[in-house]
Motif scaffolding. Sequence first.
Motif, short mmCIF file in Angstrom:
data_model
loop_
_atom_site.label_atom_id
_atom_site.label_comp_id
_atom_site.label_asym_id
_atom_site.label_seq_id
_atom_site.Cartn_x
_atom_site.Cartn_y
_atom_site.Cartn_z
N CYS A 1 -4.12 -15.45 1.66
CA CYS A 1 -3.19 -15.93 0.65
C CYS A 1 -1.81 -16.12 1.24
N SER A 2 -1.07 -17.05 0.70
CA SER A 2 0.30 -17.26 1.16
C SER A 2 1.26 -16.26 0.56
N ASP A 3 0.92 -15.72 -0.62
CA ASP A 3 1.77 -14.71 -1.25
C ASP A 3 1.33 -13.33 -0.79
N PRO A 4 2.18 -12.62 -0.02
CA PRO A 4 1.74 -11.32 0.52
C PRO A 4 1.40 -10.33 -0.57
N SER A 5 2.04 -10.43 -1.75
CA SER A 5 1.75 -9.45 -2.79
C SER A 5 0.42 -9.69 -3.46
N SER A 6 -0.24 -10.83 -3.19
CA SER A 6 -1.53 -11.12 -3.80
C SER A 6 -2.67 -10.99 -2.82
N VAL A 7 -2.39 -10.47 -1.62
CA VAL A 7 -3.44 -10.26 -0.63
C VAL A 7 -4.09 -8.92 -0.92
N GLY A 8 -5.42 -8.89 -1.12
CA GLY A 8 -6.06 -7.60 -1.34
C GLY A 8 -7.31 -7.74 -2.15
N ILE A 9 -7.75 -6.60 -2.73
CA ILE A 9 -8.90 -6.62 -3.61
C ILE A 9 -8.37 -6.87 -5.01
N GLU A 10 -8.63 -8.01 -5.56
CA GLU A 10 -8.13 -8.35 -6.88
C GLU A 10 -9.29 -8.48 -7.84
N LEU A 11 -9.19 -7.79 -8.98
CA LEU A 11 -10.27 -7.80 -9.97
C LEU A 11 -10.00 -8.87 -11.01
N ASP A 12 -10.99 -9.71 -11.25
CA ASP A 12 -10.93 -10.73 -12.28
C ASP A 12 -9.70 -11.62 -12.16
N PRO A 13 -9.49 -12.27 -11.02
CA PRO A 13 -8.28 -13.08 -10.85
C PRO A 13 -8.29 -14.25 -11.83
N THR B 1 8.28 -2.00 5.65
CA THR B 1 7.92 -3.41 5.82
C THR B 1 6.90 -3.82 4.78
N PHE B 2 5.92 -2.96 4.53
CA PHE B 2 4.90 -3.25 3.53
C PHE B 2 5.50 -3.29 2.13
N LEU B 3 6.31 -2.30 1.78
CA LEU B 3 6.86 -2.23 0.43
C LEU B 3 7.80 -3.40 0.15
N ASP B 4 8.45 -3.90 1.19
CA ASP B 4 9.35 -5.04 1.00
C ASP B 4 8.60 -6.31 0.55
N THR B 5 7.29 -6.36 0.74
CA THR B 5 6.51 -7.54 0.35
C THR B 5 6.10 -7.49 -1.11
N LEU B 6 6.39 -6.37 -1.82
CA LEU B 6 5.85 -6.17 -3.16
C LEU B 6 6.94 -6.19 -4.22
N ILE C 1 4.59 7.66 -2.02
CA ILE C 1 4.83 6.23 -1.88
C ILE C 1 5.45 5.66 -3.15
N ASN C 2 4.98 6.09 -4.32
CA ASN C 2 5.62 5.66 -5.56
C ASN C 2 7.09 6.06 -5.59
N GLY C 3 7.40 7.26 -5.07
CA GLY C 3 8.79 7.71 -5.03
C GLY C 3 9.65 6.83 -4.13
N ILE C 4 9.12 6.47 -2.96
CA ILE C 4 9.87 5.58 -2.07
C ILE C 4 10.08 4.23 -2.74
N TYR C 5 9.02 3.70 -3.35
CA TYR C 5 9.09 2.38 -3.97
C TYR C 5 10.11 2.34 -5.10
N ARG C 6 10.22 3.42 -5.86
CA ARG C 6 11.18 3.48 -6.97
C ARG C 6 12.60 3.78 -6.50
N GLY C 7 12.74 4.16 -5.23
CA GLY C 7 14.05 4.52 -4.72
C GLY C 7 14.41 5.97 -4.96
N ASP C 8 13.45 6.79 -5.40
CA ASP C 8 13.71 8.21 -5.65
C ASP C 8 13.63 9.04 -4.37
N VAL C 9 12.97 8.51 -3.35
CA VAL C 9 12.73 9.24 -2.11
C VAL C 9 13.21 8.37 -0.94
N ILE C 10 13.90 8.99 -0.01
CA ILE C 10 14.29 8.29 1.22
C ILE C 10 13.18 8.49 2.24
#
Length: 463
Positions: free
Chosen positions: A40-52, A314-319, A412-421
Amino acid sequence: MKSALKKRNRLTKSFTISTTIWQAKWTALAFVFTIFLNSCSDPSSVGIELDPGNNQVGVFFTEFELPAEVVLLDSFNTTNQSLLVVGEEEDPYFGKTSSTGYTRMFFEATDERPKAEAILDSVFFSMDVVSVNGQDLDEPKFYSVHRLTEPIRDTLYYNFSELTFEEEPIASVEIEFGETKDSTVLFPVTPEFSEELFGKLKRGTEFNNIFTFREYFPGIAIQAREGDNTTIGINLGSRTAILTYFHYPGDTVATSYEIITASSRSFNGVKSDRSGTLTEIVQEKQVAYQTGDLVGMKANLGMTIKIDSSPLDTFLDTLSGVIFKQVQLEIGEIETVPEGQNPPAFFVSYFTDDSNEILTRGDGQPLTIQRDGQPQNVLDENEQLQPAVIAPAIGNYIQNEEVYRLGITSYINGIYRGDVIRKDWLLYGNSSETTGDDFKRSLRQFVVQNNRFKVRVIYSKIR
Protein backbone atom coordinates in the motif's frame (compact mmCIF):
# COMPACT_ATOMS: atom_id res chain seq x y z
CA MET A 1 7.99 11.02 -0.79
CA LYS A 2 9.18 7.83 -2.45
CA SER A 3 12.30 7.67 -0.29
CA ALA A 4 10.19 8.17 2.83
CA LEU A 5 7.91 5.33 1.77
CA LYS A 6 10.85 3.04 1.11
CA LYS A 7 12.17 3.79 4.59
CA ARG A 8 8.81 3.05 6.12
CA ASN A 9 8.41 -0.17 4.14
CA ARG A 10 11.77 -1.35 5.46
CA LEU A 11 10.48 -0.85 9.01
CA THR A 12 7.19 -2.69 8.50
CA LYS A 13 6.45 -6.18 7.29
CA SER A 14 2.75 -6.28 6.71
CA PHE A 15 -0.08 -8.44 5.45
CA THR A 16 -3.72 -7.76 4.69
CA ILE A 17 -6.60 -10.17 5.31
CA SER A 18 -10.37 -9.97 5.25
CA THR A 19 -13.19 -11.50 7.27
CA THR A 20 -16.70 -10.62 8.53
CA ILE A 21 -17.05 -8.52 11.71
CA TRP A 22 -20.03 -8.31 14.03
CA GLN A 23 -19.96 -4.61 14.96
CA ALA A 24 -21.71 -5.15 18.30
CA LYS A 25 -19.21 -7.81 19.37
CA TRP A 26 -16.03 -6.84 17.56
CA THR A 27 -13.84 -7.62 20.57
CA ALA A 28 -14.80 -11.30 20.21
CA LEU A 29 -13.82 -11.59 16.53
CA ALA A 30 -13.57 -14.99 14.90
CA PHE A 31 -10.95 -14.91 12.16
CA VAL A 32 -11.43 -16.63 8.79
CA PHE A 33 -8.27 -15.59 7.00
CA THR A 34 -7.49 -14.93 3.36
CA ILE A 35 -3.97 -13.55 3.25
CA PHE A 36 -2.78 -11.03 0.69
CA LEU A 37 0.68 -9.56 0.26
CA ASN A 38 0.20 -5.79 0.16
CA SER A 39 2.33 -2.87 -0.96
CA CYS A 40 0.00 0.00 0.00
CA SER A 41 1.10 3.56 -0.58
CA ASP A 42 -0.39 4.71 2.73
CA PRO A 43 1.90 3.42 5.51
CA SER A 44 -0.92 3.54 8.06
CA SER A 45 -2.98 1.08 5.97
CA VAL A 46 -0.27 -1.55 5.60
CA GLY A 47 -1.10 -4.61 7.68
CA ILE A 48 -3.78 -7.13 8.50
CA GLU A 49 -7.02 -5.31 7.81
CA LEU A 50 -10.38 -6.90 8.57
CA ASP A 51 -13.28 -6.29 6.19
CA PRO A 52 -11.69 -3.41 4.24
CA GLY A 53 -14.13 -1.00 2.65
CA ASN A 54 -17.20 -2.37 4.48
CA ASN A 55 -16.38 -1.33 8.05
CA GLN A 56 -15.17 1.76 9.87
CA VAL A 57 -12.76 -0.30 11.95
CA GLY A 58 -9.46 -1.47 10.43
CA VAL A 59 -7.25 -3.96 12.24
CA PHE A 60 -3.60 -4.09 11.25
CA PHE A 61 -0.54 -6.23 11.95
CA THR A 62 2.99 -4.90 11.67
CA GLU A 63 6.38 -6.34 12.59
CA PHE A 64 9.78 -4.65 12.68
CA GLU A 65 13.21 -5.18 14.24
CA LEU A 66 15.04 -3.33 17.00
CA PRO A 67 18.86 -3.11 17.00
CA ALA A 68 20.63 -4.89 19.88
CA GLU A 69 24.08 -4.60 21.47
CA VAL A 70 25.72 -5.88 24.65
CA VAL A 71 26.72 -3.89 27.72
CA LEU A 72 28.93 -5.09 30.56
CA LEU A 73 27.48 -3.53 33.69
CA ASP A 74 29.66 -1.90 36.26
CA SER A 75 30.63 -4.26 39.06
CA PHE A 76 27.57 -4.92 41.22
CA ASN A 77 27.16 -5.84 44.84
CA THR A 78 26.93 -9.61 45.48
CA THR A 79 27.19 -9.40 49.28
CA ASN A 80 24.82 -11.56 51.32
CA GLN A 81 22.77 -13.02 48.47
CA SER A 82 22.10 -16.05 50.77
CA LEU A 83 23.33 -18.27 47.93
CA LEU A 84 26.86 -19.17 46.86
CA VAL A 85 27.24 -19.39 43.08
CA VAL A 86 29.95 -21.94 42.32
CA GLY A 87 30.73 -22.89 38.74
CA GLU A 88 33.12 -23.24 35.81
CA GLU A 89 31.69 -22.68 32.34
CA GLU A 90 33.13 -22.27 28.85
CA ASP A 91 31.47 -21.56 25.50
CA PRO A 92 32.39 -19.91 22.17
CA TYR A 93 30.56 -16.63 22.86
CA PHE A 94 31.27 -15.80 26.52
CA GLY A 95 34.59 -17.64 26.86
CA LYS A 96 35.61 -19.03 30.27
CA THR A 97 33.63 -17.92 33.31
CA SER A 98 34.51 -18.95 36.87
CA SER A 99 32.43 -18.19 39.95
CA THR A 100 33.72 -18.75 43.50
CA GLY A 101 31.56 -18.53 46.61
CA TYR A 102 33.07 -16.96 49.74
CA THR A 103 31.53 -17.09 53.21
CA ARG A 104 32.33 -16.73 56.88
CA MET A 105 31.20 -19.39 59.34
CA PHE A 106 29.33 -19.21 62.62
CA PHE A 107 28.79 -21.26 65.79
CA GLU A 108 26.50 -20.93 68.77
CA ALA A 109 28.54 -19.82 71.78
CA THR A 110 26.14 -21.72 74.07
CA ASP A 111 26.83 -25.07 72.38
CA GLU A 112 28.82 -27.42 74.61
CA ARG A 113 32.33 -28.03 73.33
CA PRO A 114 33.96 -31.48 73.55
CA LYS A 115 35.83 -32.09 76.80
CA ALA A 116 39.48 -33.10 76.98
CA GLU A 117 38.67 -36.82 77.09
CA ALA A 118 36.47 -36.68 73.96
CA ILE A 119 37.43 -39.00 71.10
CA LEU A 120 37.11 -37.81 67.51
CA ASP A 121 34.97 -39.95 65.20
CA SER A 122 34.82 -37.94 61.97
CA VAL A 123 34.50 -34.48 60.46
CA PHE A 124 32.32 -33.80 57.43
CA PHE A 125 31.50 -30.84 55.27
CA SER A 126 27.79 -30.59 54.50
CA MET A 127 26.78 -28.68 51.35
CA ASP A 128 23.14 -27.73 50.70
CA VAL A 129 22.86 -27.70 46.88
CA VAL A 130 19.60 -26.08 45.78
CA SER A 131 20.18 -25.62 42.02
CA VAL A 132 22.21 -27.26 39.26
CA ASN A 133 22.69 -25.85 35.76
CA GLY A 134 25.20 -27.67 33.60
CA GLN A 135 26.20 -30.08 30.89
CA ASP A 136 26.80 -33.86 31.08
CA LEU A 137 25.29 -34.12 34.54
CA ASP A 138 25.68 -37.92 34.52
CA GLU A 139 29.43 -37.36 34.71
CA PRO A 140 31.17 -36.50 38.03
CA LYS A 141 31.51 -32.80 38.92
CA PHE A 142 34.24 -31.79 41.36
CA TYR A 143 33.97 -29.21 44.18
CA SER A 144 36.57 -28.15 46.71
CA VAL A 145 36.38 -26.21 49.98
CA HIS A 146 39.35 -23.99 50.87
CA ARG A 147 40.24 -22.10 54.05
CA LEU A 148 40.57 -18.35 53.54
CA THR A 149 43.88 -16.71 54.38
CA GLU A 150 42.36 -13.26 54.80
CA PRO A 151 39.14 -12.19 56.50
CA ILE A 152 35.81 -11.27 54.99
CA ARG A 153 35.32 -7.76 56.32
CA ASP A 154 32.17 -5.81 57.14
CA THR A 155 32.14 -4.08 53.79
CA LEU A 156 30.52 -4.53 50.40
CA TYR A 157 31.88 -7.09 47.95
CA TYR A 158 31.23 -7.09 44.23
CA ASN A 159 31.03 -9.68 41.47
CA PHE A 160 34.68 -9.10 40.57
CA SER A 161 35.93 -9.16 44.19
CA GLU A 162 38.14 -12.00 45.39
CA LEU A 163 40.04 -13.14 48.49
CA THR A 164 43.10 -15.33 48.93
CA PHE A 165 42.74 -18.88 50.21
CA GLU A 166 44.86 -21.96 50.77
CA GLU A 167 45.70 -23.94 47.66
CA GLU A 168 45.05 -27.30 49.27
CA PRO A 169 41.38 -27.86 50.11
CA ILE A 170 40.16 -28.91 53.54
CA ALA A 171 37.46 -30.99 51.81
CA SER A 172 36.53 -32.05 48.28
CA VAL A 173 33.97 -34.21 46.54
CA GLU A 174 32.87 -35.52 43.15
CA ILE A 175 29.09 -35.54 42.52
CA GLU A 176 27.05 -37.17 39.78
CA PHE A 177 23.86 -35.08 39.75
CA GLY A 178 21.94 -36.85 37.00
CA GLU A 179 18.33 -35.71 37.28
CA THR A 180 18.80 -34.43 40.83
CA LYS A 181 18.79 -30.63 41.05
CA ASP A 182 18.81 -30.24 44.82
CA SER A 183 20.37 -32.32 47.57
CA THR A 184 22.47 -32.08 50.70
CA VAL A 185 25.91 -33.53 50.02
CA LEU A 186 28.03 -34.83 52.89
CA PHE A 187 31.74 -35.44 52.29
CA PRO A 188 34.77 -35.95 54.55
CA VAL A 189 37.17 -33.25 55.68
CA THR A 190 40.88 -34.07 55.37
CA PRO A 191 42.42 -35.91 58.34
CA GLU A 192 44.94 -33.11 58.91
CA PHE A 193 42.30 -30.40 59.24
CA SER A 194 40.00 -32.72 61.23
CA GLU A 195 42.65 -33.26 63.92
CA GLU A 196 43.56 -29.57 63.98
CA LEU A 197 39.97 -28.43 64.32
CA PHE A 198 39.10 -30.99 66.99
CA GLY A 199 42.12 -29.97 69.03
CA LYS A 200 41.07 -26.32 68.91
CA LEU A 201 37.51 -27.30 69.88
CA LYS A 202 38.68 -29.18 72.97
CA ARG A 203 41.36 -26.89 74.36
CA GLY A 204 41.84 -23.77 72.29
CA THR A 205 40.84 -20.18 72.92
CA GLU A 206 39.79 -19.99 69.28
CA PHE A 207 36.23 -20.99 70.21
CA ASN A 208 35.86 -18.61 73.14
CA ASN A 209 33.82 -16.26 70.95
CA ILE A 210 33.08 -15.58 67.28
CA PHE A 211 35.85 -12.98 67.01
CA THR A 212 38.67 -15.24 68.18
CA PHE A 213 37.24 -17.98 65.96
CA ARG A 214 37.35 -15.80 62.84
CA GLU A 215 40.92 -14.80 63.60
CA TYR A 216 41.75 -18.50 63.49
CA PHE A 217 39.34 -19.44 60.71
CA PRO A 218 38.39 -16.44 58.50
CA GLY A 219 35.99 -18.44 56.35
CA ILE A 220 35.89 -20.62 53.26
CA ALA A 221 35.95 -20.39 49.48
CA ILE A 222 34.13 -23.05 47.43
CA GLN A 223 35.28 -23.71 43.89
CA ALA A 224 34.27 -25.88 40.93
CA ARG A 225 36.61 -27.71 38.55
CA GLU A 226 37.66 -26.19 35.26
CA GLY A 227 36.09 -28.01 32.33
CA ASP A 228 33.05 -29.30 34.25
CA ASN A 229 30.75 -26.76 32.56
CA THR A 230 28.36 -26.77 35.51
CA THR A 231 27.23 -24.21 38.06
CA ILE A 232 25.52 -24.94 41.37
CA GLY A 233 23.74 -22.77 43.90
CA ILE A 234 24.64 -23.52 47.52
CA ASN A 235 22.18 -22.35 50.15
CA LEU A 236 23.70 -20.82 53.26
CA GLY A 237 22.36 -21.83 56.66
CA SER A 238 22.49 -24.75 59.04
CA ARG A 239 22.81 -27.36 56.25
CA THR A 240 25.98 -25.89 54.76
CA ALA A 241 28.35 -26.55 57.63
CA ILE A 242 31.33 -28.32 59.15
CA LEU A 243 30.03 -31.21 61.27
CA THR A 244 32.30 -32.72 63.91
CA TYR A 245 31.28 -36.07 65.45
CA PHE A 246 32.86 -37.35 68.67
CA HIS A 247 32.15 -39.60 71.64
CA TYR A 248 33.36 -40.23 75.17
CA PRO A 249 34.78 -43.48 76.54
CA GLY A 250 31.93 -45.90 77.11
CA ASP A 251 29.48 -43.98 74.89
CA THR A 252 27.68 -45.80 72.09
CA VAL A 253 26.15 -42.71 70.50
CA ALA A 254 28.20 -39.93 68.93
CA THR A 255 27.76 -36.24 69.76
CA SER A 256 28.06 -33.55 67.11
CA TYR A 257 29.36 -30.00 67.06
CA GLU A 258 28.27 -27.76 64.17
CA ILE A 259 29.99 -24.79 62.57
CA ILE A 260 27.41 -23.41 60.17
CA THR A 261 27.05 -20.68 57.53
CA ALA A 262 23.88 -19.10 58.94
CA SER A 263 24.27 -15.46 60.05
CA SER A 264 27.49 -15.27 58.04
CA ARG A 265 28.66 -12.60 55.60
CA SER A 266 29.18 -13.95 52.09
CA PHE A 267 29.68 -12.94 48.46
CA ASN A 268 30.26 -14.34 44.98
CA GLY A 269 33.27 -13.45 42.87
CA VAL A 270 33.43 -13.95 39.09
CA LYS A 271 36.39 -14.19 36.71
CA SER A 272 35.92 -13.96 32.95
CA ASP A 273 38.37 -14.80 30.16
CA ARG A 274 36.78 -13.86 26.84
CA SER A 275 39.96 -14.19 24.77
CA GLY A 276 39.34 -15.36 21.21
CA THR A 277 35.55 -14.93 21.38
CA LEU A 278 33.11 -12.43 19.90
CA THR A 279 32.89 -10.78 23.33
CA GLU A 280 36.65 -10.28 23.54
CA ILE A 281 36.09 -6.68 22.41
CA VAL A 282 33.87 -6.00 25.43
CA GLN A 283 36.42 -4.32 27.67
CA GLU A 284 34.94 -1.12 29.07
CA LYS A 285 32.01 -1.24 31.44
CA GLN A 286 28.82 0.69 30.61
CA VAL A 287 29.80 0.81 26.92
CA ALA A 288 27.56 -0.69 24.21
CA TYR A 289 29.32 -3.12 21.85
CA GLN A 290 28.32 -4.87 18.65
CA THR A 291 29.56 -8.47 18.75
CA GLY A 292 29.08 -9.67 15.20
CA ASP A 293 25.80 -11.37 14.37
CA LEU A 294 25.15 -12.43 17.97
CA VAL A 295 24.33 -10.79 21.27
CA GLY A 296 24.03 -12.45 24.66
CA MET A 297 23.14 -12.11 28.32
CA LYS A 298 25.00 -13.79 31.19
CA ALA A 299 24.04 -13.58 34.85
CA ASN A 300 26.55 -12.72 37.60
CA LEU A 301 29.06 -11.75 34.92
CA GLY A 302 26.83 -8.70 34.46
CA MET A 303 26.56 -8.83 30.67
CA THR A 304 23.24 -7.41 29.53
CA ILE A 305 21.56 -6.61 26.22
CA LYS A 306 20.85 -3.03 25.19
CA ILE A 307 17.93 -2.34 22.82
CA ASP A 308 17.87 0.73 20.61
CA SER A 309 14.17 1.59 20.66
CA SER A 310 14.38 4.52 18.19
CA PRO A 311 12.60 2.54 15.41
CA LEU A 312 9.48 2.89 17.58
CA ASP A 313 9.50 6.64 16.86
CA THR A 314 9.86 6.07 13.14
CA PHE A 315 6.98 3.61 13.15
CA LEU A 316 4.68 5.77 15.28
CA ASP A 317 5.32 8.77 13.06
CA THR A 318 3.57 6.91 10.21
CA LEU A 319 0.31 6.56 12.18
CA SER A 320 -2.61 8.77 13.11
CA GLY A 321 -5.84 8.01 14.93
CA VAL A 322 -4.98 4.48 16.01
CA ILE A 323 -5.39 2.35 19.14
CA PHE A 324 -2.87 -0.39 19.92
CA LYS A 325 -4.54 -3.69 20.75
CA GLN A 326 -1.45 -5.80 21.38
CA VAL A 327 2.24 -5.03 21.16
CA GLN A 328 4.94 -7.55 22.05
CA LEU A 329 8.70 -7.67 21.99
CA GLU A 330 9.75 -11.15 20.87
CA ILE A 331 13.33 -12.38 21.15
CA GLY A 332 14.40 -15.52 19.38
CA GLU A 333 14.52 -18.29 18.64
CA ILE A 334 17.62 -18.18 20.83
CA GLU A 335 20.68 -20.26 20.04
CA THR A 336 20.48 -23.90 21.16
CA VAL A 337 20.98 -24.37 24.89
CA PRO A 338 22.95 -27.52 25.85
CA GLU A 339 20.97 -30.25 27.60
CA GLY A 340 21.05 -29.77 31.36
CA GLN A 341 21.37 -26.00 31.13
CA ASN A 342 18.59 -23.43 31.26
CA PRO A 343 18.59 -19.81 30.14
CA PRO A 344 17.31 -17.09 32.48
CA ALA A 345 13.59 -17.62 33.01
CA PHE A 346 12.74 -13.91 33.01
CA PHE A 347 14.01 -10.45 32.24
CA VAL A 348 12.93 -6.89 32.96
CA SER A 349 13.53 -3.91 30.68
CA TYR A 350 15.23 -1.08 32.53
CA PHE A 351 15.32 2.33 30.88
CA THR A 352 18.71 3.60 29.80
CA ASP A 353 20.33 6.24 27.57
CA ASP A 354 23.79 6.96 26.15
CA SER A 355 25.25 6.40 29.63
CA ASN A 356 24.23 2.73 29.37
CA GLU A 357 23.32 2.84 33.04
CA ILE A 358 19.99 1.94 34.62
CA LEU A 359 18.01 5.17 34.92
CA THR A 360 16.31 5.91 38.22
CA ARG A 361 13.53 8.10 39.54
CA GLY A 362 14.25 10.96 41.95
CA ASP A 363 13.76 8.59 44.89
CA GLY A 364 16.31 6.13 43.48
CA GLN A 365 13.78 3.59 42.17
CA PRO A 366 14.89 2.03 38.84
CA LEU A 367 12.75 2.89 35.83
CA THR A 368 11.26 0.09 33.74
CA ILE A 369 8.53 -0.55 31.22
CA GLN A 370 5.38 -1.15 33.29
CA ARG A 371 3.09 -4.11 32.68
CA ASP A 372 0.20 -4.05 30.28
CA GLY A 373 -2.93 -2.73 31.97
CA GLN A 374 -0.84 -0.78 34.50
CA PRO A 375 -0.30 3.01 34.41
CA GLN A 376 3.08 4.08 33.07
CA ASN A 377 2.88 7.27 35.19
CA VAL A 378 1.47 8.05 38.65
CA LEU A 379 0.92 11.14 40.79
CA ASP A 380 3.23 11.72 43.74
CA GLU A 381 2.22 13.24 47.07
CA ASN A 382 2.50 16.72 45.52
CA GLU A 383 0.15 15.78 42.66
CA GLN A 384 3.10 15.82 40.26
CA LEU A 385 3.27 13.22 37.51
CA GLN A 386 6.18 10.79 37.80
CA PRO A 387 7.09 7.42 36.20
CA ALA A 388 5.41 4.38 37.77
CA VAL A 389 7.76 1.73 39.20
CA ILE A 390 5.67 -0.80 41.15
CA ALA A 391 4.74 -3.18 38.29
CA PRO A 392 7.72 -3.85 35.99
CA ALA A 393 6.82 -5.70 32.81
CA ILE A 394 8.33 -9.19 32.79
CA GLY A 395 9.73 -10.92 29.71
CA ASN A 396 9.09 -14.66 29.99
CA TYR A 397 10.99 -17.52 28.36
CA ILE A 398 8.68 -19.81 26.38
CA GLN A 399 10.64 -23.06 26.51
CA ASN A 400 8.83 -25.03 23.81
CA GLU A 401 9.28 -22.15 21.34
CA GLU A 402 12.74 -21.05 22.57
CA VAL A 403 11.70 -17.42 22.57
CA TYR A 404 11.19 -14.61 25.09
CA ARG A 405 8.08 -12.43 24.97
CA LEU A 406 7.43 -9.11 26.69
CA GLY A 407 4.09 -7.29 26.55
CA ILE A 408 4.55 -3.57 25.85
CA THR A 409 1.04 -2.51 24.72
CA SER A 410 0.39 0.02 27.50
CA TYR A 411 3.90 1.41 27.12
CA ILE A 412 3.50 1.96 23.36
CA ASN A 413 0.08 3.56 23.87
CA GLY A 414 1.72 5.88 26.40
CA ILE A 415 4.43 6.92 23.94
CA TYR A 416 1.86 7.42 21.18
CA ARG A 417 -0.30 9.66 23.41
CA GLY A 418 2.72 11.66 24.52
CA ASP A 419 2.42 10.50 28.15
CA VAL A 420 5.74 8.63 28.06
CA ILE A 421 9.13 9.73 26.73
CA ARG A 422 10.72 6.90 24.77
CA LYS A 423 13.96 5.52 26.23
CA ASP A 424 16.30 2.73 25.21
CA TRP A 425 16.21 -0.49 27.24
CA LEU A 426 18.65 -2.66 29.17
CA LEU A 427 17.40 -6.24 29.39
CA TYR A 428 18.29 -7.62 32.83
CA GLY A 429 17.72 -11.27 33.79
CA ASN A 430 15.51 -10.90 36.83
CA SER A 431 11.85 -10.81 37.81
CA SER A 432 10.25 -8.51 40.35
CA GLU A 433 8.10 -11.46 41.45
CA THR A 434 11.01 -13.54 42.79
CA THR A 435 12.87 -13.18 46.08
CA GLY A 436 16.32 -11.68 45.64
CA ASP A 437 18.03 -10.75 42.40
CA ASP A 438 18.21 -13.77 40.07
CA PHE A 439 20.81 -12.02 37.91
CA LYS A 440 23.25 -12.27 40.85
CA ARG A 441 22.39 -15.84 41.80
CA SER A 442 23.55 -17.96 38.84
CA LEU A 443 25.62 -18.01 35.65
CA ARG A 444 22.60 -18.58 33.40
CA GLN A 445 22.90 -17.21 29.89
CA PHE A 446 21.46 -17.07 26.41
CA VAL A 447 22.77 -16.06 22.98
CA VAL A 448 20.63 -14.93 20.04
CA GLN A 449 21.04 -13.56 16.53
CA ASN A 450 20.93 -9.77 16.70
CA ASN A 451 18.20 -9.61 14.02
CA ARG A 452 15.75 -11.55 16.19
CA PHE A 453 14.51 -8.70 18.36
CA LYS A 454 11.12 -8.02 16.84
CA VAL A 455 8.23 -5.80 17.80
CA ARG A 456 4.89 -7.27 16.75
CA VAL A 457 1.99 -4.83 16.66
CA ILE A 458 -1.77 -5.26 16.28
CA TYR A 459 -3.65 -1.95 16.12
CA SER A 460 -6.94 -0.55 14.89
CA LYS A 461 -7.87 2.68 13.14
CA ILE A 462 -11.12 4.63 12.77
CA ARG A 463 -11.43 5.78 9.18
